[in-house]
Design a protein around this motif. Structure first.
Motif, PDB file in Angstrom:
ATOM      1  N   VAL A 116       3.614  -6.157 -10.397  1.00  0.00           N
ATOM      2  CA  VAL A 116       3.537  -4.754 -10.355  1.00  0.00           C
ATOM      3  C   VAL A 116       5.107  -4.598  -9.353  1.00  0.00           C
ATOM      4  O   VAL A 116       4.931  -3.913 -10.109  1.00  0.00           O
ATOM      5  CB  VAL A 116       2.294  -4.293  -9.590  1.00  0.00           C
ATOM      6  N   ALA A 117       5.003  -5.585  -8.362  1.00  0.00           N
ATOM      7  CA  ALA A 117       6.011  -5.251  -7.809  1.00  0.00           C
ATOM      8  C   ALA A 117       7.307  -4.934  -8.698  1.00  0.00           C
ATOM      9  O   ALA A 117       8.367  -4.409  -8.318  1.00  0.00           O
ATOM     10  CB  ALA A 117       6.132  -5.840  -6.508  1.00  0.00           C
ATOM     11  N   GLY A 118       7.950  -6.600  -9.023  1.00  0.00           N
ATOM     12  CA  GLY A 118       8.597  -6.373 -10.350  1.00  0.00           C
ATOM     13  C   GLY A 118       8.772  -4.971 -11.223  1.00  0.00           C
ATOM     14  O   GLY A 118       9.284  -4.690 -11.651  1.00  0.00           O
ATOM     15  N   TYR A 122      -3.860  -1.888 -12.959  1.00  0.00           N
ATOM     16  CA  TYR A 122      -5.427  -1.526 -13.069  1.00  0.00           C
ATOM     17  C   TYR A 122      -6.397  -2.841 -12.413  1.00  0.00           C
ATOM     18  O   TYR A 122      -7.598  -1.879 -11.894  1.00  0.00           O
ATOM     19  CB  TYR A 122      -5.860  -0.590 -14.715  1.00  0.00           C
ATOM     20  N   LEU A 123      -5.917  -3.803 -12.788  1.00  0.00           N
ATOM     21  CA  LEU A 123      -7.429  -4.794 -12.120  1.00  0.00           C
ATOM     22  C   LEU A 123      -6.625  -5.078 -10.610  1.00  0.00           C
ATOM     23  O   LEU A 123      -7.779  -5.160 -10.100  1.00  0.00           O
ATOM     24  CB  LEU A 123      -6.317  -5.960 -12.972  1.00  0.00           C
ATOM     25  N   VAL A 124      -5.446  -4.415 -10.181  1.00  0.00           N
ATOM     26  CA  VAL A 124      -5.220  -4.053  -8.833  1.00  0.00           C
ATOM     27  C   VAL A 124      -5.980  -3.357  -7.968  1.00  0.00           C
ATOM     28  O   VAL A 124      -6.963  -3.631  -7.606  1.00  0.00           O
ATOM     29  CB  VAL A 124      -4.135  -4.433  -8.633  1.00  0.00           C
ATOM     30  N   CYS A 125      -6.207  -2.410  -8.626  1.00  0.00           N
ATOM     31  CA  CYS A 125      -7.004  -0.964  -8.350  1.00  0.00           C
ATOM     32  C   CYS A 125      -8.056  -1.913  -8.248  1.00  0.00           C
ATOM     33  O   CYS A 125      -9.348  -0.234  -7.486  1.00  0.00           O
ATOM     34  CB  CYS A 125      -6.809   0.357  -9.214  1.00  0.00           C
ATOM     35  N   GLY A 170      11.245   0.180 -13.225  1.00  0.00           N
ATOM     36  CA  GLY A 170      11.443   1.664 -13.534  1.00  0.00           C
ATOM     37  C   GLY A 170      10.001   2.149 -12.535  1.00  0.00           C
ATOM     38  O   GLY A 170       8.926   1.839 -12.589  1.00  0.00           O
ATOM     39  N   ILE A 171      10.092   3.972 -12.330  1.00  0.00           N
ATOM     40  CA  ILE A 171       8.255   3.962 -11.897  1.00  0.00           C
ATOM     41  C   ILE A 171       7.585   4.072 -12.368  1.00  0.00           C
ATOM     42  O   ILE A 171       6.080   3.938 -12.050  1.00  0.00           O
ATOM     43  CB  ILE A 171       8.693   4.999 -10.993  1.00  0.00           C
ATOM     44  N   ASP A 172       7.299   4.589 -13.788  1.00  0.00           N
ATOM     45  CA  ASP A 172       6.140   4.159 -15.148  1.00  0.00           C
ATOM     46  C   ASP A 172       5.908   3.012 -15.514  1.00  0.00           C
ATOM     47  O   ASP A 172       5.348   3.042 -16.165  1.00  0.00           O
ATOM     48  CB  ASP A 172       7.065   5.612 -15.415  1.00  0.00           C
ATOM     49  N   GLU A 173       7.218   2.603 -15.272  1.00  0.00           N
ATOM     50  CA  GLU A 173       6.825   0.868 -15.650  1.00  0.00           C
ATOM     51  C   GLU A 173       5.238   0.677 -15.380  1.00  0.00           C
ATOM     52  O   GLU A 173       4.625  -0.200 -16.438  1.00  0.00           O
ATOM     53  CB  GLU A 173       7.639  -0.015 -15.787  1.00  0.00           C
ATOM     54  N   PRO A 174       4.875  -0.190 -14.214  1.00  0.00           N
ATOM     55  CA  PRO A 174       3.783  -1.020 -14.589  1.00  0.00           C
ATOM     56  C   PRO A 174       1.812   0.381 -14.656  1.00  0.00           C
ATOM     57  O   PRO A 174       0.813  -0.880 -14.846  1.00  0.00           O
ATOM     58  CB  PRO A 174       3.221  -0.307 -12.538  1.00  0.00           C
ATOM     59  N   PHE A 175       1.972   1.546 -15.075  1.00  0.00           N
ATOM     60  CA  PHE A 175       1.724   2.426 -15.469  1.00  0.00           C
ATOM     61  C   PHE A 175       1.223   1.649 -17.277  1.00  0.00           C
ATOM     62  O   PHE A 175       0.070   2.387 -18.133  1.00  0.00           O
ATOM     63  CB  PHE A 175       0.785   3.274 -15.495  1.00  0.00           C
ATOM     64  N   ARG A 176       2.316   1.037 -17.705  1.00  0.00           N
ATOM     65  CA  ARG A 176       2.300   0.495 -18.990  1.00  0.00           C
ATOM     66  C   ARG A 176       1.286  -0.787 -19.236  1.00  0.00           C
ATOM     67  O   ARG A 176       1.286  -1.365 -20.344  1.00  0.00           O
ATOM     68  CB  ARG A 176       3.516   0.564 -19.569  1.00  0.00           C
TER      69      ARG A 176
END
Length: 327
Positions: free
Chosen positions: A191-193, A209-212, A198-204
């Protein structure tokens, strides 16, 4: 690629500072869980009883800061470097527990913590971790380690939920917590990478979501572990040992990281690991001894303290927390 000097300058201090925050958080949360009614293992209502307690809120703040620092460390350094540094949280937790209890740290506990840190330092020097991938392998390559972690977690939870032994219950919870924390760290590295793209990249991607899911579940288990036992350090040692071990396994298996694999280096790495195990064993044995002393009548306790060369009025401290299991 090889870890650069600049990466180390950022990753190492961030990881150690994060470990300090996690140590403080563990000590504060462990004591706070003792201030509320003890429930069953895997008690989902524990948070409701803890919310609003100042010490627990301090622990939450320290946890958030520790996670942010760990995220920074993972953004600049490989899992093989960052995760083993978490073992230093044992030392910080012991010091924080002693401070909260207004007692001097136990000397034997301190030696055990120092052995863990010394073994860790030697491992890092010998292993010379390299590679800093921020992407996971895909497809079937994820399955062997993924299945092994899932089986270990489920088996530990079954033991914790089904046994009548307090020591085994705490051990099961601690093992499951350590596995989930290590898995969370590995996913946070990815996720850090993604955030750097981009700020929105992890949400893709599914990793965020698994981290959450995995992260909060691990935190819930840690709070139950703290409440179910007596002393903090031994089971925290299990958690903080398994956390980097799982992280290292993820780095090697899922992210293409590597360590020095020459025979002499492997021997040194194994010896360093043995030093860490000895430190954890020393912590566990000492906690078992302190647990037995705490159940003695006052006269017997005074005699035991005199035989061990300790003053009864300044007894050793490990803080509130986890059971003295020999693990």
């Amino acid at each position: 690629m090889t870890v650069t000097g600049m990466s180390l300058v950022v990753a190492v201090p961030a990881a150690v500072a994060g470990a300090a925050c996690m140590g403080l958080a563990s000590a504060a949360q462990a004591r706070a869980t003792k201030e509320v009614e003890t429930g069953k293992p895997l008690d989902l209502t524990l948070f409701k009883r803890l919310v609003g307690r100042p010490l627990w809120l301090i622990g939450i703040a320290a946890t958030i800061l520790g996670l942010l620092l760990q995220l920074v460390a993972l953004a600049f350094g490989p899992l093989l470097l960052v995760q083993p540094l978490l073992v230093t949280s044992l030392m910080f937790a012991g010091l924080a527990s002693a401070r909260l209890e207004r007692r001097r740290p136990d000397r034997t506990m301190s030696v055990g913590g120092l052995l863990c840190v010394a073994g860790l330092a030697a491992f890092l020097v010998i292993a010379r971790p390299s590679g800093n991938s921020e992407t996971l392998v895909s497809g079937g390559a994820l399955l062997p380690l993924g299945i092994a972690l899932a089986v270990l977690t489920l088996a530990s939870l079954v033991v914790a939920a089904s046994t009548n032994s307090g020591s085994w219950r705490v051990l099961g919870l601690a093992v499951a917590t350590g596995v989930l924390y290590g898995l969370t760290a590995g996913l946070m590295k990815v996720v850090a990478g993604q955030f750097r793209l981009g700020i929105d990249e992890p949400f893709r991607h599914w990793t965020l979501y698994l981290v959450c899911v995995v992260g909060p579940l691990g935190f819930l288990l840690s709070q139950n572990t703290f409440q179910q036992g007596r002393f903090l350090t031994p089971a925290l040692a299990v958690i903080t040992a398994l956390d980097p071990l799982v992280g290292v396994a993820i780095g090697l298996s899922w992210m293409g990281e590597s360590a020095d694999g020459r025979p002499l280096a492997l021997f040194g790495e194994a010896l360093s690991g043995l030093v860490i195990v000895v430190g954890i064993a020393l912590l566990s044995t000492r906690a078992s001894h302190l647990s037995a002393e705490s159940e003695m009548p006052p006269a017997e306790e005074e005699t035991a303290s005199e035989e061990s060369g300790e003053r009864p009025d300044s007894g050793p401290d490990d803080g509130y927390g986890l059971a003295g299991t020999a693990c």
